[in-house]
Design an enzyme around this catalytic site. Structure first.
Site, PDB file in Angstrom:
ATOM      1  N   VAL A   1       0.841  -1.204   0.000  1.00  0.00           N
ATOM      2  CA  VAL A   1       0.000   0.000   0.000  1.00  0.00           C
ATOM      3  C   VAL A   1       0.875   1.253   0.000  1.00  0.00           C
ATOM      4  O   VAL A   1       1.723   1.430   0.873  1.00  0.00           O
ATOM      5  CB  VAL A   1      -0.936   0.004   1.230  1.00  0.00           C
ATOM      6  CG1 VAL A   1      -1.804   1.252   1.232  1.00  0.00           C
ATOM      7  CG2 VAL A   1      -1.799  -1.258   1.249  1.00  0.00           C
ATOM      8  N   LYS A   2       0.620   2.100  -1.000  1.00  0.00           N
ATOM      9  CA  LYS A   2       1.389   3.343  -1.111  1.00  0.00           C
ATOM     10  C   LYS A   2       0.654   4.458  -0.378  1.00  0.00           C
ATOM     11  O   LYS A   2      -0.518   4.732  -0.649  1.00  0.00           O
ATOM     12  CB  LYS A   2       1.476   3.709  -2.595  1.00  0.00           C
ATOM     13  CG  LYS A   2       2.868   3.821  -3.142  1.00  0.00           C
ATOM     14  CD  LYS A   2       2.779   4.165  -4.605  1.00  0.00           C
ATOM     15  CE  LYS A   2       4.116   4.513  -5.164  1.00  0.00           C
ATOM     16  NZ  LYS A   2       4.007   4.947  -6.566  1.00  0.00           N
ATOM     17  N   ILE A   3       1.372   5.103   0.524  1.00  0.00           N
ATOM     18  CA  ILE A   3       0.772   6.167   1.343  1.00  0.00           C
ATOM     19  C   ILE A   3       1.660   7.407   1.283  1.00  0.00           C
ATOM     20  O   ILE A   3       2.887   7.292   1.407  1.00  0.00           O
ATOM     21  CB  ILE A   3       0.620   5.685   2.800  1.00  0.00           C
ATOM     22  CG1 ILE A   3      -0.224   4.409   2.803  1.00  0.00           C
ATOM     23  CG2 ILE A   3       0.060   6.774   3.705  1.00  0.00           C
ATOM     24  CD1 ILE A   3      -1.111   4.180   3.953  1.00  0.00           C
TER      25      ILE A   3
END
Ligand code: E4P
Length: 219
Positions: A86-88
């Site tokens: 997951v890219k945050i």
């Protein structure tokens, strides 16, 4: 240094996979939009297809900007495939979301990282990957690759295991510099991957070998 492809284009990903050098993929909302992917549903389908082609981390980005939204999206994205990361974004809200998701065992790629402080905080919050955006820093008159080098040095000094992903790569020299700086991973646009293998002297050499061979065969 591992090579990831920075694209949501399946044909590009399939070709890079056939070349035998691809170890992961990074996507973002702009790259998805470029491929005509609209809405979370079709983003999920595209990411799942990529995750079937590439046996390595596939980053998919959250779209929310508030903590609860990022956490919920992150939990959802993490179910898409076992190798999805997951890219945050490197915001205060992102940091809180990262720490919640990391504690749940979800792998995070901290994106839009432009400073060593952002990288340090993301790593301490539990990000598995941090992506310094080299090209965008260069565009602003900063030395983007220096940030990569600083991150590598500081992470080594404090035995931080978060991987440094040199991102926002614009040309093959960025890849050379990332390797020299000790980046764990470089994520490259497809065009740059092709450029990395190209050398005009190789083309000239192949043509000359063939010419000489033809002359001998005909003689
Ligand atoms: C990284 O994960 C990003 O998707 C990417 O490298 C952004 O690069 P850009 O500056 O070319 O948009």
């Amino acid at each position: 240094m591992l090579i990831f492809l920075d694209t949501a284009n399946l044909e590009e990903i399939r070709h890079a996979a056939r070349l035998g050098v691809l170890r992961g993929v990074t996507t973002n909302p702009s790259l998805a939009a470029k491929e005509g992917i609209g809405g979370l549903g079709s983003y999920r389908v595209a990411v799942q297809e990529i995750a079937r082609v590439v046996d390595g981390p596939i980053s998919a980005e959250v779209l929310s900007t508030h903590v609860q939204g990022m956490v919920e999206e992150g939990r959802e994205i993490a179910t898409w495939a076992p190798n999805v990361v997951v890219k945050i974004p490197s915001t205060l809200q992102g940091l809180e979301a990262m720490s919640t998701l990391a504690r749940e065992g979800i792998r995070i790629n901290q994106t839009l990282c432009f400073s060593l402080n952002q990288a340090l905080l993301g790593a301490l919050a539990g990000a598995s990957f941090v992506s310094p955006f080299v090209g965008r820093l260069d565009d602003e008159g900063h030395d983007g690759m220096q940030l990569v080098a600083d991150m590598v040095q500081v992470f080594q000094k404090y035995r931080i295991t978060t991987k440094v992903v040199a991102a926002s790569i614009r040309h093959p020299l960025h890849c050379v510099a990332a390797a020299k700086a000790g980046a764990d991973i470089v994520t490259v646009p497809y065009k740059v991957l092709l450029q990395m293998m190209h050398h005009p002297l190789t083309d000239v050499g192949v043509a000359r070998f063939l010419q000489d061979w033809e002359k001998t065969v005909k003689a």
